[in-house]
Design a protein around this motif. Structure first.
Motif: not given
Lengths: 263, 220
Positions: A97-115, A133-142
């Motif tokens: 949970f920590t791994a996926i939450a931190s990476s998803i929140l980081f990349s989604t925040a980066y995309l939404v807030i900065l881009v 969408m990011i989480l769905g793909n991240c799930l497969q990878g994990n």
């Protein structure tokens, strides 16, 4: 440009299309009617429920409600990753949970807030589909990373033990397996980026074009989402495997039997 | 002088099966010992227990009179060379296999030269050109000697050997005996080979996880 609606009779016609593969499968002797029926039914019910929920979510556009939805997605993804990787949730749920939450929140925040920079960063129209969408793909990878890593370790137990006997620390001894697992986990994303647009039109881009967006805008969003998927999958897999190392081994660096589900 | 290895009433269970039951023995520096017994009697488990690969159910294991713990295991492993029946070389070529442990932090500063590699290979009746051969193309006996060479290059003093002469011809076996004639090296081995047993000063006989007999004779 408005997207044409699909009326109910046409939807019924669409379900009729499934008859063709069903007949073909039946003719070659594959009796999958039950599985296919259940899958189509589940897909329909789940998507109808998601549709109702998203409509409400978009209408209310409440940051807490949006956050709660993402939290639910993360918990479901967490348990799904561990189940498919053959690891026991009671040991690894928090680490994953920590791994996926931190990476998803980081990349989604980066995309939404900065881009993308919408008026409100919590705008459901952006964060919910993008995080999903990011989480769905991240799930497969994990799933691939954890499954590959622990099955390789069990299969090559002697090699791992030899490294330990030659003076390797736990991290040094698992490093070859760790690298192979991360490579296997991110390879599909790398291959998908390399062939994107040539082999198939990506789903998000197609959806946006059908939704009335300009192709150029759809292309930019597709590039953005692919970069975020690649980033978050890589980060989540590395954090997830690293955290799991502290859980899966005993004090003598031996893989604990009890953390892995019996096949 | 205190013993190098001491097992005190050691019992080990794995997968709900007793694999060692109240095993006690001691081994002193320079001694050469063999564990002897039927298949499944627990011989290899003694070696694996000392290396921390089997958790103890009861009893204690001591290395240089220090109990086996998650901290002392690093010292035990750094002083011990374990060579199995089918050693894993863990690298593509023989040279890379010999240099593998020197990539690890603990040995990084001691990387041997080519002439040191050749010298050790020659002690074990291995030709220098084997260095460039693929690890998966060499025979079982050569693999065992490469694993042994790796231990010698690391300056290990305690050797845990599991049927190490099983794939060796007479000449290679002689070379291995000569290596272990060094009084500084202590050996605890699993063996059935009568010739190897003759070279061991102590024979421990195991049956169903129990130490049933200990014989000492002239050679140490």
């Amino acid at each position: 440009m408005e997207t044409l609606d699909i009326a109910l009779p046409q939807m019924a016609m669409l379900y009729g299309l499934c008859l063709l593969p069903w007949i073909l499968l039946w003719l070659i002797g594959l009796r999958l009617s039950r599985d296919i029926g259940i899958s189509i039914l589940r897909m329909s019910i789940q998507l109808i429920l998601v549709g109702i929920y998203l409509k409400t979510l978009f209408m209310l556009n409440n940051p807490w409600l949006n956050g709660l939805w993402i939290l639910v997605m993360l918990i479901v993804a967490d348990l799904s990753i561990l189940k498919r990787a053959g690891l026991k949730a009671r040991y690894f749920a928090l680490a994953t949970f920590t791994a996926i939450a931190s990476s998803i929140l980081f990349s989604t925040a980066y995309l939404v807030i900065l881009v993308i920079q919408p008026t409100h960063f919590y705008d459901a129209r952006y964060i919910v589909p993008l995080a999903g969408m990011i989480l769905g793909n991240c799930l497969q990878g994990n799933v691939i990373a954890l499954e590959r890593f622990y099955s390789a370790l069990r299969k090559n137990e002697n090699e791992y033990a030899t490294f330990l006997m030659l003076g390797a620390t736990r991290w040094e001894a698992v490093r070859p397996f760790f690298r192979d697992a991360i490579k296997a986990a991110i390879n599909p994303t790398i291959a998908s980026m390399a062939t994107m647009g040539l082999v198939s039109l990506p789903g998000m881009m197609t959806g946006q074009i059908l939704g009335g967006s300009e192709p150029w805008l759809a292309v930019k969003y597709q590039i953005a989402i692919m970069i975020c998927i690649f980033t978050s999958t890589t980060i989540a897999c590395i954090i997830n495997l690293k955290f799991s190392l502290a859980i899966a081994f005993n004090a003598f660096d031996v893989l604990k039997d009890e953390v892995i589900n019996k096949p | 002088m205190p013993p190098i290895i001491r097992f005190d009433q050691v019992s080990v269970t794995a997968h709900e099966k007793v694999i060692l039951s109240n095993v006690s023995f001691a081994l002193f520096q320079g001694e050469k010992a063999a564990l002897f017994g039927k298949s499944g009697s627990g011989k290899s488990s003694v070696l694996r227990t000392l290396l921390g690969l089997h958790p103890l159910q009861s009893g204690s294991v001591y290395f240089q009179e220090k109990p086996l713990t998650s901290v002392s295991i690093q010292t035990i492993r750094s002083c011990t060379a374990y060579i199995g029946q089918e050693p894993v070389l863990g690298a593509e070529t023989v040279r890379e296999a010999l240099l593998l442990p020197f990539q690890f932090k603990v040995h990084r500063q001691y990387r041997p030269t080519d002439s040191q590699l050749i010298e050790v290979l020659q002690r074990l009746q291995l030709p220098p050109d084997i260095l460039n051969q693929q690890s998966n193309r060499i025979s079982g006996g050569e693999k065992q000697r490469i694993a042994l060479a790796r231990g010698l290059l690391l300056g290990k003093t305690l050797y845990l050997l599991d049927e190490v002469t099983s794939a060796l011809d007479a000449q290679s076996k002689q070379a291995v005996f000569e290596v272990f004639s060094d009084p500084q090296l202590t050996v605890l081995s699993v063996a059935h080979d009568p010739e190897w047993l003759q070279h061991c000063g102590i024979i421990f006989e195991l049956d169903a996880g129990r130490l049933t007999e200990m014989k000492r004779h002239g050679n140490t």
